[in-house]
Design a protein around this motif. Structure first.
Motif, short mmCIF file in Angstrom:
data_model
loop_
_atom_site.label_atom_id
_atom_site.label_comp_id
_atom_site.label_asym_id
_atom_site.label_seq_id
_atom_site.Cartn_x
_atom_site.Cartn_y
_atom_site.Cartn_z
N ASP A 33 0.66 -0.81 0.15
CA ASP A 33 0.01 0.14 0.41
C ASP A 33 0.98 1.40 0.22
N GLU A 34 0.81 1.57 -1.01
CA GLU A 34 1.77 3.33 -1.23
C GLU A 34 1.25 4.69 -0.50
N ARG A 35 0.18 4.71 -0.26
CA ARG A 35 0.07 4.98 1.84
C ARG A 35 0.60 4.84 3.12
#
Length: 334
Positions: free
Chosen positions: A137-139
Motif C-alpha cells: 500500500d503506497e499510503r
C-alpha cells in the motif's frame, strides 16, 4: 501547571529520584514517564511525526506503521489520535497486554507477531511484517524508529540539556539501549559539548545483539534488540554493561519495596549503573544520572507477577533477593 490542547504538549522534564539512600551511591534517576503516553518514547514519536509532516511525506491520507515493543506504539497511537491519522502498530507476543489494549483504545490497529524468524528474532519478524505492509500500500509510511535520526535528535534537543541543567557537574550518565535513540541523543550531546568530561555508559540486556553479544532469549520488552539498530554508533559510548533479566527483576522488586514502581527498562539501567559504580568508582563521590524510561504499571502481569517470574525464571519472591548479583554483569570497559 500548563494548559494544553493536545496530549503531546505535556512532559515533565525535571523530575529526578535520589537513589543514594537505597544503594549508597550518588545516583539520580531521571523519570521520563510523566506524560500522557507514560514513557520516554513520547519524545521520539513527536519528533518523527513532526519531521514527516514538515517534509511532506506524512499527509492526511497516510497510514502510519511502526514496529514497537510497546511504548513507542502507545505514544504514536496517542499522537495519531490527536492528529487524525490511521496507525498500525506491529508488536510481538512479549508486548504487555495492557499496552496493546491502550493502543487499541486510542484507535490504533495492533498486529501481533507470534513467531520469531531467523537470527533477527522477534524484532526481525516484526520488521519483515512492516516491510510487507509498506509494499502492499503506497499510503503506508514507516517512520522506522531504529534508523530515523529524528529519534535521537529528540533527546539531543530535550533530554540531555535537561540533565545538564540540573547537574552541570555531571560525571557519569547511564542510558539503556533499545533503538538506542535516547542513548545516541544524549551521548552525542555531551560529546559535542566543549570540554565535557561526562562518561557515557550504555546498558542493555543479556541476549541483545546491540553491543555485539550473542543473541539469546529475552522476555522483558523495552531494552535489547535481535537486530543491531542502525542508529547505534559505538564511538560515542565510553563503556557498555549487559544485565541478565533476572537481575532486572530483582532490582525492580527492590525499588518497589522502597515505594517506587518502575518498569523493566528502569530495573535494567539501575542494576547496570550500580554494578558499574561498584566496580569502577568504589568510594568515589561522583555525580551520576540514570534514565528511567517508564513506570511499572504495565508490568504488573509480568515482572511483578510471582507466577510469571516462577514460570519463566524458576524463582519465587524469596529467590528474588534484595539487589544486584555479582560477577555476571557482562561489563566491557573500553
Amino acid at each position: 501547571m500548563p494548559i494544553i490542547g493536545t496530549p503531546q504538549e505535556f512532559h515533565e522534564e525535571d523530575l529526578f529520584v535520589d537513589l543514594r539512600q537505597l544503594y549508597g551511591w550518588p545516583l539520580y534517576l531521571k523519570c521520563e514517564a510523566f506524560n500522557f503516553a507514560g514513557s520516554v518514547k513520547l519524545k521520539a514519536a513527536a519528533s518523527m511525526i513532526d519531521a514527516a509532516e514538515r517534509s511532506g511525506t506524512l499527509g492526511p491520507d497516510s497510514v502510519l506503521v511502526e514496529s514497537s515493543s510497546g511504548n513507542l506504539g502507545l505514544a504514536l497511537s496517542m499522537i495519531a489520535a490527536a492528529k487524525g491519522y490511521r496507525f498500525i502498530c506491529v508488536v510481538d507476543a512479549r508486548t504487555n497486554l495492557t499496552t496493546r489494549q491502550a493502543i487499541e483504545s486510542l484507535g490504533g490497529e495492533v498486529h501481533v507477531i507470534t513467531e520469531a524468524t531467523g537470527a533477527g528474532g522477534f524484532l526481525g519478524a516484526r520488521l519483515d511484517h512492516v516491510r510487507a505492509l509498506c509494499s502492499g500500500d503506497e499510503r503506508v509510511l514507516w517512520l522506522n524508529q531504529h534508523a530515523n535520526a529524528n529519534n535521537w535528535m529528540a533527546h539531543y534537543r530535550t533530554t540531555a540539556p535537561a540533565i545538564e541543567k540540573q547537574f552541570p557537574g555531571l560525571d557519569l550518565l547511564f542510558v539503556g539501549a533499545g533503538t538506542t535513540g535516547t542513548l545516541m541523543g544524549c551521548a552525542r550531546y555531551f560529546k559535542d559539548r566543549p570540554g565535557s568530561q561526562v562518561t557515557i555508559v550504555g546498558v542493555d540486556s543479556v541476549g541483545s545483539v546491540t553491543f555485539g553479544g550473542p543473541p539469546g532469549a529475552r522476555m522483558i520488552p523495552g531494552l535489547g534488540a535481535g537486530v543491531r539498530p542502525a542508529l547505534f554508533d559505538e564511538s560515542y559510548v565510553d563503556d557498555m554493561v549487559l544485565v541478565p533479566e533476572i537481575d532486572t527483576i530483582r532490582t525492580c522488586h527492590q525499588l518497589a519495596r522502597s515505594g517506587f514502581l518502575f518498569g523493566g527498562s528502569t530495573g535494567t539501567v539501575v542494576n547496570g549503573a550500580v554494578r558499574w559504580l561498584a566496580e569502577h568508582r568504589p568510594g568515589e563521590d561522583v555525580t551520576a544520572v540514570a534514565i528511567s524510561p517508564d513506570l511499572g504499571d504495565r508490568y504488573l502481569d509480568t515482572i511483578y507477577q510471582s507466577n510469571w517470574v516462577q514460570d519463566i525464571y524458576g524463582l519465587d519472591e524469596f529467590g528474588l533477593g534484595t539487589g544486584p548479583t555479582p560477577a555476571t554483569s557482562g561489563v566491557n570497559q573500553r
